[in-house]
Motif scaffolding. Structure first.
Motif, PDB file in Angstrom:
ATOM      1  N   TRP A  36       0.852  -1.183   0.000  1.00  0.00           N
ATOM      2  CA  TRP A  36       0.000   0.000   0.000  1.00  0.00           C
ATOM      3  C   TRP A  36       0.893   1.241   0.000  1.00  0.00           C
ATOM      4  CZ3 TRP A  36      -5.169   0.111  -0.671  1.00  0.00           C
ATOM      5  CH2 TRP A  36      -5.874  -1.063  -0.454  1.00  0.00           C
ATOM      6  N   PHE A  37       0.488   2.208  -0.808  1.00  0.00           N
ATOM      7  CA  PHE A  37       1.174   3.488  -0.905  1.00  0.00           C
ATOM      8  C   PHE A  37       0.134   4.584  -0.754  1.00  0.00           C
ATOM      9  CE2 PHE A  37       5.392   2.203  -2.522  1.00  0.00           C
ATOM     10  CZ  PHE A  37       5.136   0.876  -2.790  1.00  0.00           C
ATOM     11  N   ARG A  38       0.589   5.808  -0.521  1.00  0.00           N
ATOM     12  CA  ARG A  38      -0.333   6.929  -0.468  1.00  0.00           C
ATOM     13  C   ARG A  38       0.327   8.162  -1.072  1.00  0.00           C
ATOM     14  NH1 ARG A  38      -0.643   7.744   6.131  1.00  0.00           N
ATOM     15  NH2 ARG A  38       1.459   8.635   6.418  1.00  0.00           N
ATOM     16  N   GLN A  39      -0.547   9.055  -1.523  1.00  0.00           N
ATOM     17  CA  GLN A  39      -0.044  10.255  -2.179  1.00  0.00           C
ATOM     18  C   GLN A  39      -0.991  11.411  -1.928  1.00  0.00           C
ATOM     19  OE1 GLN A  39       0.431   9.927  -6.461  1.00  0.00           O
ATOM     20  NE2 GLN A  39       2.099  11.424  -6.440  1.00  0.00           N
ATOM     21  N   VAL A  40      -0.402  12.554  -1.606  1.00  0.00           N
ATOM     22  CA  VAL A  40      -1.170  13.794  -1.513  1.00  0.00           C
ATOM     23  C   VAL A  40      -0.756  14.662  -2.678  1.00  0.00           C
ATOM     24  CG1 VAL A  40      -1.439  13.644   0.974  1.00  0.00           C
ATOM     25  CG2 VAL A  40       0.505  14.875   0.033  1.00  0.00           C
ATOM     26  N   PRO A  88      -5.308  13.492  10.790  1.00  0.00           N
ATOM     27  CA  PRO A  88      -5.462  14.299   9.559  1.00  0.00           C
ATOM     28  C   PRO A  88      -4.290  14.131   8.593  1.00  0.00           C
ATOM     29  CG  PRO A  88      -6.197  15.556  11.448  1.00  0.00           C
ATOM     30  CD  PRO A  88      -5.617  14.278  11.993  1.00  0.00           C
ATOM     31  N   LYS A  89      -3.091  13.883   9.102  1.00  0.00           N
ATOM     32  CA  LYS A  89      -1.929  13.721   8.221  1.00  0.00           C
ATOM     33  C   LYS A  89      -1.988  12.427   7.410  1.00  0.00           C
ATOM     34  CE  LYS A  89       1.062  11.465  11.633  1.00  0.00           C
ATOM     35  NZ  LYS A  89       2.334  11.535  12.383  1.00  0.00           N
ATOM     36  N   ASP A  90      -2.927  11.532   7.736  1.00  0.00           N
ATOM     37  CA  ASP A  90      -3.104  10.316   6.943  1.00  0.00           C
ATOM     38  C   ASP A  90      -3.973  10.562   5.709  1.00  0.00           C
ATOM     39  OD1 ASP A  90      -3.414   8.631  10.072  1.00  0.00           O
ATOM     40  OD2 ASP A  90      -1.666   8.582   8.733  1.00  0.00           O
ATOM     41  N   THR A  91      -4.522  11.756   5.588  1.00  0.00           N
ATOM     42  CA  THR A  91      -5.337  12.084   4.432  1.00  0.00           C
ATOM     43  C   THR A  91      -4.513  11.977   3.156  1.00  0.00           C
ATOM     44  OG1 THR A  91      -6.812  13.537   5.668  1.00  0.00           O
ATOM     45  CG2 THR A  91      -6.645  13.910   3.289  1.00  0.00           C
ATOM     46  N   ALA A  92      -4.995  11.179   2.210  1.00  0.00           N
ATOM     47  CA  ALA A  92      -4.262  10.937   0.966  1.00  0.00           C
ATOM     48  C   ALA A  92      -5.089  10.028   0.072  1.00  0.00           C
ATOM     49  CB  ALA A  92      -2.909  10.288   1.242  1.00  0.00           C
ATOM     50  N   ALA A  93      -4.655   9.904  -1.165  1.00  0.00           N
ATOM     51  CA  ALA A  93      -5.146   8.834  -2.024  1.00  0.00           C
ATOM     52  C   ALA A  93      -4.282   7.612  -1.744  1.00  0.00           C
ATOM     53  CB  ALA A  93      -5.051   9.230  -3.486  1.00  0.00           C
ATOM     54  N   TYR A  94      -4.915   6.493  -1.487  1.00  0.00           N
ATOM     55  CA  TYR A  94      -4.204   5.253  -1.151  1.00  0.00           C
ATOM     56  C   TYR A  94      -4.249   4.309  -2.343  1.00  0.00           C
ATOM     57  CZ  TYR A  94      -3.634   6.554   3.708  1.00  0.00           C
ATOM     58  OH  TYR A  94      -3.238   7.188   4.873  1.00  0.00           O
ATOM     59  N   TYR A  95      -3.088   3.762  -2.662  1.00  0.00           N
ATOM     60  CA  TYR A  95      -2.940   2.896  -3.818  1.00  0.00           C
ATOM     61  C   TYR A  95      -2.420   1.523  -3.399  1.00  0.00           C
ATOM     62  CZ  TYR A  95      -3.231   7.235  -6.504  1.00  0.00           C
ATOM     63  OH  TYR A  95      -3.641   8.428  -7.032  1.00  0.00           O
TER      64      TYR A  95
END
Length: 125
Positions: A36-40, A88-95
């Motif tokens: 799992w990855f994430r991106q803002v 709130p810092k976990d807010t992102a698109a998760y891939y």
């Protein structure tokens, strides 16, 4: 060829939980390591967690250790990301991502063989 579809994203208050799922098509899911990855917006995609093809080992970014848990069910061709104590810092698109090599998923920059389309997670304060 395996295709990946994420689900489970949404809006949650800080301190809450979400479970993301990544369903894989194809017969070779169990031979892939999953991540799992994430991106803002405006930032590079970052590693969150990874799991070996048999369910172990599991690896995590320092920022999510103790809060997130990655798991997989090879019978259901699905990998999960249980996210607790969200901030709130976990807010992102998760891939979701797949590769035959765990090291490919964990190295930076990472270039897995397969990516899902992403699911948005928004944590409100």
């Amino acid at each position: 060829q395996v295709q990946l579809v994420e689900s489970g994203g949404g809006l949650v208050q800080a301190g809450g939980s979400l479970r993301l799922s990544c369903a894989a098509s194809g017969r070779t899911f169990s031979s892939y390591c999953m991540g799992w990855f994430r991106q803002v917006p405006g930032k590079e995609r970052e590693f969150v967690a990874a799991i070996g093809w048999s369910g172990g080992p599991t690896l995590y970014a320092d920022s999510v250790k103790g809060r997130f848990t990655i798991s997989r069910d090879n019978a259901k061709n699905t990998v999960y990301l249980q996210m607790n104590s969200l901030e709130p810092k976990d807010t992102a698109a998760y891939y979701c991502a797949a590769d035959r090599s765990l090291s490919v998923l964990t190295r930076a920059p990472s270039s897995p063989t397969l990516w899902g389309q992403g699911t948005q997670v928004t944590v409100s304060s």
